[in-house]
Write a protein that holds these residues in place. Sequence first.
Motif, PDB file in Angstrom:
ATOM      1  N   UNK A  97       0.828  -1.200   0.000  1.00  0.00           N
ATOM      2  CA  UNK A  97       0.000   0.000   0.000  1.00  0.00           C
ATOM      3  C   UNK A  97       0.855   1.239   0.000  1.00  0.00           C
ATOM      4  N   UNK A  98       0.344   2.268   0.638  1.00  0.00           N
ATOM      5  CA  UNK A  98       1.069   3.523   0.704  1.00  0.00           C
ATOM      6  C   UNK A  98       0.410   4.592  -0.149  1.00  0.00           C
ATOM      7  N   UNK A  99       0.781   5.801   0.099  1.00  0.00           N
ATOM      8  CA  UNK A  99       0.223   6.922  -0.648  1.00  0.00           C
ATOM      9  C   UNK A  99       0.487   8.222   0.074  1.00  0.00           C
ATOM     10  N   UNK A 100       0.450   9.293  -0.654  1.00  0.00           N
ATOM     11  CA  UNK A 100       0.742  10.585  -0.074  1.00  0.00           C
ATOM     12  C   UNK A 100      -0.339  11.076   0.865  1.00  0.00           C
ATOM     13  N   UNK A 101       0.074  11.884   1.841  1.00  0.00           N
ATOM     14  CA  UNK A 101      -0.855  12.526   2.762  1.00  0.00           C
ATOM     15  C   UNK A 101      -0.746  14.027   2.528  1.00  0.00           C
ATOM     16  N   UNK A 102      -1.761  14.592   1.887  1.00  0.00           N
ATOM     17  CA  UNK A 102      -1.794  16.009   1.560  1.00  0.00           C
ATOM     18  C   UNK A 102      -3.224  16.388   1.171  1.00  0.00           C
ATOM     19  N   UNK A 103      -3.546  17.660   1.119  1.00  0.00           N
ATOM     20  CA  UNK A 103      -4.898  18.049   0.706  1.00  0.00           C
ATOM     21  C   UNK A 103      -5.244  17.428  -0.640  1.00  0.00           C
ATOM     22  N   UNK A 104      -6.469  16.933  -0.752  1.00  0.00           N
ATOM     23  CA  UNK A 104      -6.842  16.193  -1.955  1.00  0.00           C
ATOM     24  C   UNK A 104      -6.696  17.015  -3.227  1.00  0.00           C
ATOM     25  N   UNK A 105      -6.902  18.349  -3.129  1.00  0.00           N
ATOM     26  CA  UNK A 105      -6.838  19.172  -4.339  1.00  0.00           C
ATOM     27  C   UNK A 105      -5.408  19.325  -4.862  1.00  0.00           C
ATOM     28  N   UNK A 106      -4.418  18.950  -4.055  1.00  0.00           N
ATOM     29  CA  UNK A 106      -3.027  19.042  -4.497  1.00  0.00           C
ATOM     30  C   UNK A 106      -2.541  17.782  -5.215  1.00  0.00           C
ATOM     31  N   UNK A 107      -3.344  16.720  -5.171  1.00  0.00           N
ATOM     32  CA  UNK A 107      -2.948  15.489  -5.844  1.00  0.00           C
ATOM     33  C   UNK A 107      -2.997  15.670  -7.361  1.00  0.00           C
ATOM     34  N   UNK A 108      -1.958  15.206  -8.032  1.00  0.00           N
ATOM     35  CA  UNK A 108      -1.989  15.147  -9.484  1.00  0.00           C
ATOM     36  C   UNK A 108      -2.702  13.874  -9.916  1.00  0.00           C
ATOM     37  N   UNK A 109      -3.067  13.789 -11.172  1.00  0.00           N
ATOM     38  CA  UNK A 109      -3.690  12.573 -11.683  1.00  0.00           C
ATOM     39  C   UNK A 109      -2.766  11.373 -11.506  1.00  0.00           C
ATOM     40  N   UNK A 110      -1.473  11.598 -11.704  1.00  0.00           N
ATOM     41  CA  UNK A 110      -0.502  10.506 -11.571  1.00  0.00           C
ATOM     42  C   UNK A 110      -0.419  10.021 -10.125  1.00  0.00           C
ATOM     43  N   UNK A 111      -0.475  10.943  -9.179  1.00  0.00           N
ATOM     44  CA  UNK A 111      -0.411  10.553  -7.765  1.00  0.00           C
ATOM     45  C   UNK A 111      -1.668   9.796  -7.342  1.00  0.00           C
ATOM     46  N   UNK A 112      -2.806  10.232  -7.834  1.00  0.00           N
ATOM     47  CA  UNK A 112      -4.049   9.523  -7.523  1.00  0.00           C
ATOM     48  C   UNK A 112      -3.999   8.110  -8.093  1.00  0.00           C
ATOM     49  N   UNK A 113      -3.564   7.997  -9.345  1.00  0.00           N
ATOM     50  CA  UNK A 113      -3.485   6.681  -9.978  1.00  0.00           C
ATOM     51  C   UNK A 113      -2.524   5.764  -9.225  1.00  0.00           C
ATOM     52  N   UNK A 114      -1.398   6.314  -8.790  1.00  0.00           N
ATOM     53  CA  UNK A 114      -0.412   5.507  -8.065  1.00  0.00           C
ATOM     54  C   UNK A 114      -0.958   5.059  -6.712  1.00  0.00           C
ATOM     55  N   UNK A 115      -1.704   5.927  -6.037  1.00  0.00           N
ATOM     56  CA  UNK A 115      -2.280   5.570  -4.738  1.00  0.00           C
ATOM     57  C   UNK A 115      -3.277   4.432  -4.871  1.00  0.00           C
ATOM     58  N   UNK A 116      -4.134   4.513  -5.876  1.00  0.00           N
ATOM     59  CA  UNK A 116      -5.097   3.434  -6.097  1.00  0.00           C
ATOM     60  C   UNK A 116      -4.400   2.163  -6.568  1.00  0.00           C
ATOM     61  N   UNK A 117      -3.355   2.303  -7.375  1.00  0.00           N
ATOM     62  CA  UNK A 117      -2.616   1.125  -7.835  1.00  0.00           C
ATOM     63  C   UNK A 117      -1.964   0.395  -6.675  1.00  0.00           C
ATOM     64  N   UNK A 118      -1.286   1.148  -5.798  1.00  0.00           N
ATOM     65  CA  UNK A 118      -0.553   0.534  -4.688  1.00  0.00           C
ATOM     66  C   UNK A 118      -1.465  -0.122  -3.667  1.00  0.00           C
TER      67      UNK A 118
END
Length: 256
Positions: A97-118
């Motif tokens: 798992x894993x994923x960034x912890x930051x305000x949701x509006x700061x997530x890029x599309x790539x970061x969102x995709x990586x979070x769901x992938x992991x």
Amino acid sequence: MAQIIRRFEGQNAIVTGAAQGIGKVIAARLASEGANVIGADLKPAIGKAIEELATRHHDIRIIPFHGDLSQRPTAELLIGDARRAFGRIDILVNNAGGGGVQPYEKFTEEQIAATFANNLWAAFRCIQAVVPIMREQKYGRIVNVTANAVFGGLIDHAVVNAAKAGVHGLSSGLATDLAGDGITINTVAPAVTLIEATAERLAAAEPPPILLKAIGRIPMGRPAKMEEVAAAVAFFASSEASFISGQVLRLNGGGA
């Protein structure tokens, strides 16, 4: 220290996200109870982690696997390697798992995709690959590791919580689908856990306020220990939990 009963003697387990932290401790717990283990991780450090574990357990087989399990061919390769090595697969622990912890509006599309992938896709792909084998055996234990924050919510956790909540939905749905095949699927959801990175942040001169606030919400006043998470996973993976499926065990220290 209490003597550990070897509940998994002769059984074979896969643990994802096993290069460090909770996954490494889960792999060690299952091995200590007699299971052969394949430890998988996206990080190359999985080789060293498994080598260290193997030096402590000469009576069982412990094998590393390196790859991105959110990709279906890689997940299928992992499950295939496990079957070729062991003959059968009794336990799958989806801890990656894993994923960034930051305000949701700061997530890029790539970061969102990586979070769901992991978090979600890696678990889904491994389950998708292992279920036919477990159905053939008429036996299997699938345990997912997510987070208690999905229920109570923590600041800046919206995206990672959404991915982990998907794992909860997958588990509850599959529990019904797999009940007639001798396969259980459950989830362990710990609160803030004292992994290596958390310990380093707490030891800093100025620990992150968001981390201190999260721990402050735990009535027991401390993070969960990795060994406590591993113990819960081992319970769900054992025959003692044979009539439990589709459940989430929240390791919350008495909190919400």
